[in-house]
Write a protein that holds these residues in place. Structure first.
Motif, short mmCIF file in Angstrom:
data_model
loop_
_atom_site.label_atom_id
_atom_site.label_comp_id
_atom_site.label_asym_id
_atom_site.label_seq_id
_atom_site.Cartn_x
_atom_site.Cartn_y
_atom_site.Cartn_z
N ILE A 135 2.73 -3.03 27.79
CA ILE A 135 3.21 -4.49 27.59
C ILE A 135 2.49 -5.71 26.52
N GLY A 136 3.04 -5.92 25.88
CA GLY A 136 2.45 -6.95 24.99
C GLY A 136 1.44 -6.68 24.06
N GLY A 137 2.11 -5.04 24.20
CA GLY A 137 1.09 -3.87 22.51
C GLY A 137 2.83 -4.10 20.71
N VAL A 138 2.50 -3.82 20.34
CA VAL A 138 2.84 -3.04 19.48
C VAL A 138 2.86 -1.41 19.37
N HIS A 139 4.48 -1.41 19.07
CA HIS A 139 4.84 0.23 18.83
C HIS A 139 4.03 0.77 17.37
N HIS A 140 5.14 0.35 16.85
CA HIS A 140 4.87 0.42 14.79
C HIS A 140 5.49 -0.09 13.94
N VAL A 141 4.52 -0.47 12.61
CA VAL A 141 5.13 -1.20 11.70
C VAL A 141 5.99 -0.35 11.12
N ALA A 142 6.58 -0.83 10.18
CA ALA A 142 8.12 0.22 8.95
C ALA A 142 8.19 -0.77 8.22
N PHE A 143 7.79 0.01 6.62
CA PHE A 143 7.25 -0.28 5.76
C PHE A 143 9.13 -0.26 5.31
N ARG A 144 9.52 -1.28 4.45
CA ARG A 144 10.63 -0.44 3.32
C ARG A 144 10.10 -0.11 2.45
N VAL A 145 12.06 0.78 2.49
CA VAL A 145 11.66 1.75 0.87
C VAL A 145 13.39 1.36 0.34
N LYS A 146 13.93 1.28 -0.80
CA LYS A 146 15.01 0.49 -1.44
C LYS A 146 16.44 1.32 -0.30
N ASP A 147 16.59 2.41 -0.47
CA ASP A 147 17.58 3.47 0.11
C ASP A 147 17.47 4.75 0.62
N GLU A 148 18.54 5.70 0.79
CA GLU A 148 18.35 6.68 1.42
C GLU A 148 17.88 7.48 0.36
N GLU A 149 17.98 7.67 -0.81
CA GLU A 149 17.64 8.73 -1.93
C GLU A 149 16.16 8.45 -1.96
N GLU A 150 15.72 7.05 -2.46
CA GLU A 150 14.90 6.72 -1.85
C GLU A 150 13.49 7.41 -0.47
N LEU A 151 14.09 7.19 0.38
CA LEU A 151 13.63 7.45 1.22
C LEU A 151 13.00 9.51 1.09
N HIS A 152 14.06 10.05 1.20
CA HIS A 152 13.91 11.37 0.90
C HIS A 152 13.01 12.14 -0.63
N ALA A 153 13.03 11.41 -0.93
CA ALA A 153 11.57 11.48 -2.54
C ALA A 153 10.51 10.96 -1.62
N TRP A 154 10.13 10.20 -0.76
CA TRP A 154 8.94 10.07 0.55
C TRP A 154 9.21 10.44 1.31
N ILE A 155 9.79 10.79 1.95
CA ILE A 155 9.99 13.00 2.78
C ILE A 155 9.28 13.66 1.97
N ASP A 156 9.79 14.47 0.99
CA ASP A 156 8.39 14.71 0.19
C ASP A 156 7.55 14.72 -0.32
N LYS A 157 7.52 13.27 -0.68
CA LYS A 157 5.85 13.48 -0.83
C LYS A 157 4.53 13.19 0.82
N ILE A 158 5.11 12.39 1.67
CA ILE A 158 4.66 12.75 2.62
C ILE A 158 3.95 13.53 3.18
N ASN A 159 5.11 14.59 3.17
CA ASN A 159 5.24 16.88 3.51
C ASN A 159 4.06 16.88 2.81
N SER A 160 3.65 16.70 1.06
CA SER A 160 3.35 16.94 0.52
C SER A 160 1.25 16.81 0.47
N THR A 161 1.32 15.59 1.59
CA THR A 161 0.37 15.15 1.81
C THR A 161 -0.36 15.64 3.03
N ARG A 162 0.62 16.56 3.43
CA ARG A 162 0.48 17.51 5.12
C ARG A 162 0.39 16.78 6.61
N LEU A 163 0.39 15.34 6.10
CA LEU A 163 0.62 14.74 7.02
C LEU A 163 2.44 14.87 8.12
#
Length: 322
Positions: free
Chosen positions: A224-252
């Motif tokens: 309590i009193g802490g921050v759970h997470h931060v979210a960053f903006r992406v344009k739309d669902e199509e761009e989000l799927h591109a980000w999923i591919d990019k994050i997968n490529s980093t092996r994170l």
């Protein structure tokens, strides 16, 4: 392909009722959505923002009444900023914080802008930051039915401070998202290294992350009193799927696509353990409620609507009618 700035921040409260009172009656933000944590439907998820809950204005809370208090430390989102339009607004807020007995510091200068460091009743560390010298337009418009005059109201989220023991891995993760180093500012704690200011997109206060190196703290214990997470903006669902591919490529390790109904998301932890989210700008909070009555009743996404009776039976009533 870069993120556009900060989408929202999600923190933790031990009392949804007291949280609602502080953020609407004292800070004057609008509750734009009263829903539940989709991963734990016994907990509220409250979204505060500008008049429409535009992306970049949303400070949100999970209600965890049985959680303990946070223990400050590294691998944390240690401070969240809220923007106001001008230095004159900061003068207004000094008087308002005094009137409502909000713990706060005097107006000071930090990272080239005038600010007020303050905290809510549960110890969450917050900053009001003036847009007087900010070259990028405000993200949102304060609600005209707020107890705070529109000209002094909170317009959106400002820089987020990440406190880590070793900054390089966190900076590398931010660089994947398109952030670049803007400058460095002196540490807030004597004997510590400079704070690295990272920015993305068009820059400005709503697109900055402060990476604070600290070698004098243990690891944070979330609560309590802490921050759970931060979210960053992406344009739309199509761009989000591109980000999923990019994050997968980093092996994170990551969540893959997550349907949140009001936006779509991807979650992953940067190497120091801080939880990042990528969230789409839409569809938005007026998807299932009229704009005029946002936040007044319990809203559930379609995939939870069939469980409404059970959810309402297991959650403490919270009166948010106006």
């Amino acid at each position: 392909m870069n993120v556009k700035g900060i989408h929202h921040l999600t923190a933790m409260t031990g009392s949804a009722a007291h949280n609602f009172k502080f953020y609407t009656e004292v800070l004057g933000m609008r509750l734009v959505k009263k829903t539940v944590n989709q991963d734990d439907t016994t907990a509220y998820h409250l979204f505060y923002g500008d008049e429409q809950g535009n992306p970049g204005t949303e400070l949100t809370f999970f209600d965890f009444p049985n959680a303990g208090p946070k223990r400050a430390g590294v691998s944390s989102i240690s401070n969240s900023s809220l923007r106001v339009a001008s230095d004159a607004a900061l003068n207004y807020w000094i008087e308002r914080f005094t009137e409502f007995n909000v713990k706060h510091a005097p107006i000071s200068e930090f990272a080239g802008r005038n600010v007020i460091f303050f905290e809510d009743a549960e110890g969450q560390q917050l900053t009001l930051v003036s847009d007087e010298t900010n070259s990028v337009a405000a993200t949102g418009t304060p609600w005209d039915k707020s107890p705070v005059p529109v000209e002094y109201g909170i317009t959106g989220l400002g820089p987020v401070r990440l406190t880590v023991r070793t900054p390089e891995p966190t900076i590398a993760a931010l660089q994947i998202l398109g952030f670049t180093e803007k400058n460095r500012v002196p540490a807030l704690v004597e004997g510590q290294d400079d704070i690295i200011v990272m920015e993305v997109g068009d820059g400005g206060s709503g697109a900055e992350v402060f990476v604070e190196p600290r070698n004098d703290l243990p690891a944070e214990v979330q609560g309590i009193g802490g921050v759970h997470h931060v979210a960053f903006r992406v344009k739309d669902e199509e761009e989000l799927h591109a980000w999923i591919d990019k994050i997968n490529s980093t092996r994170l390790p990551n969540s893959g696509f997550v349907e949140r109904f009001y936006f779509r998301s991807l979650y992953f932890r940067e190497p120091n353990g801080i939880l990042f989210e990528l969230a789409t700008d839409g569809p938005g909070f007026a998807t299932d409620e009229p704009l005029e009555t946002l936040g007044e009743s319990l809203a559930l996404p379609p995939f939870l609507e069939g469980k409404r009776a059970a959810i309402e039976a297991n959650i403490k009533p919270l009166n948010t009618s106006r």
